[in-house]
Design an enzyme around this catalytic site. Structure first.
Site, mmCIF file in Angstrom:
data_model
loop_
_atom_site.group_PDB
_atom_site.id
_atom_site.type_symbol
_atom_site.label_atom_id
_atom_site.label_comp_id
_atom_site.label_asym_id
_atom_site.label_seq_id
_atom_site.Cartn_x
_atom_site.Cartn_y
_atom_site.Cartn_z
ATOM 1 C CG HIS A 271 60.168 -1.206 100.365
ATOM 2 N ND1 HIS A 271 59.437 -0.037 100.289
ATOM 3 C CD2 HIS A 271 59.387 -2.093 101.028
ATOM 4 C CE1 HIS A 271 58.258 -0.217 100.867
ATOM 5 N NE2 HIS A 271 58.214 -1.455 101.316
ATOM 6 C CG ASN B 213 63.337 2.083 96.045
ATOM 7 O OD1 ASN B 213 63.772 3.071 96.654
ATOM 8 N ND2 ASN B 213 62.189 1.512 96.363
ATOM 9 C CG MET C 12 59.217 10.033 100.533
ATOM 10 S SD MET C 12 59.394 8.300 101.023
ATOM 11 C CE MET C 12 57.775 8.019 101.714
ATOM 12 C CE LYS D 17 55.858 10.604 88.223
ATOM 13 N NZ LYS D 17 55.518 9.877 89.410
#
Ligand code: GRF
Length: 204
Positions: free
Chosen positions: A112, A110, A93, A68
């Site tokens: 949500h 972000n 995601m 990552k």
């Protein structure tokens, strides 16, 4: 002009609502411009939307990297290349890791599809239906190392009717998102809201 990158993994309706506001001045001219789409899924529809709006796109699949950290280092290189100052997650995601977080501290937001802290993570709309809540909604927040845990900037409630389907709730939530997210991003870019010393601050 502040350069903004949007990160997305799927459909991209939020991407499009933000690009429409920033790059085509559907309202007041902005200090920001959406200069880059970072996408982690080659089949995502958001790539077509970016092409339509003339936004450069970088597709990078994490599985092509050995870790990552390596993936995020490569993302970071692209962000630097495009001189990106702000990151807007719109249906991306993945959790943002330390490599990106350290470099863009306080500069990632972000959206949500629930009233956080209720129903974090995947499938928030379905989680709300299953829980039988009568009110759900939308949250815009700064990103920290957790899953949908960062400081909340803005929220808007959406009523959940009796026998509401996941599809109809998703439609109502998306309508709110497409109105709320571009406006909050604009306020943020204009310096009306920021995060400092553990608190959200709004300019009066
Ligand atoms: C939105 O509901 C957003 O809240 C969530 O992912 C969804 C993305 O939708 N994070 P779209 O790809 O912008 O249409």
């Amino acid at each position: 002009m502040k350069e903004i990158a949007i990160f997305a993994s799927g459909n991209g309706s939020n991407f499009e609502s933000i690009v429409a506001k920033f790059n085509h001045h559907t309202s007041t001219p902005s200090n920001g411009s959406i200069s880059l789409l970072i996408c982690d899924k080659p089949e995502a529809y958001v790539i077509e939307r970016a092409e339509k709006w003339g936004v450069p796109t970088i597709v990078l699949q994490p599985k092509a990297f050995s870790s990552k950290t390596e993936y995020e280092q490569r993302v970071l290189e692209e962000l630097k290349h495009y001189d990106i100052h702000y990151i807007v997650l719109a249906g991306y995601m993945r959790l943002i890791g330390p490599t990106l977080l350290e470099e863009y501290k306080g500069r990632i937001v972000n959206i949500h599809p629930s009233l956080l802290p209720a129903f974090p993570g995947k499938d928030a709309i379905n989680q709300a239906i299953q829980a039988g809540v009568r009110i759900s909604g939308v949250t815009v927040h700064f990103v920290d190392e957790g899953m949908d845990t960062g400081p909340i900037i803005a929220q808007e409630a959406v009523r959940v009717e009796e026998a509401e389907s996941e599809q109809s709730l998703a439609k109502k939530i998306h309508e709110v998102e497409h109105r709320l997210y571009p406006k909050v991003v604009q306020d943020w870019i204009d310096g009306k809201v920021w995060f400092k010393e553990g608190k959200i601050k709004w300019r009066k």
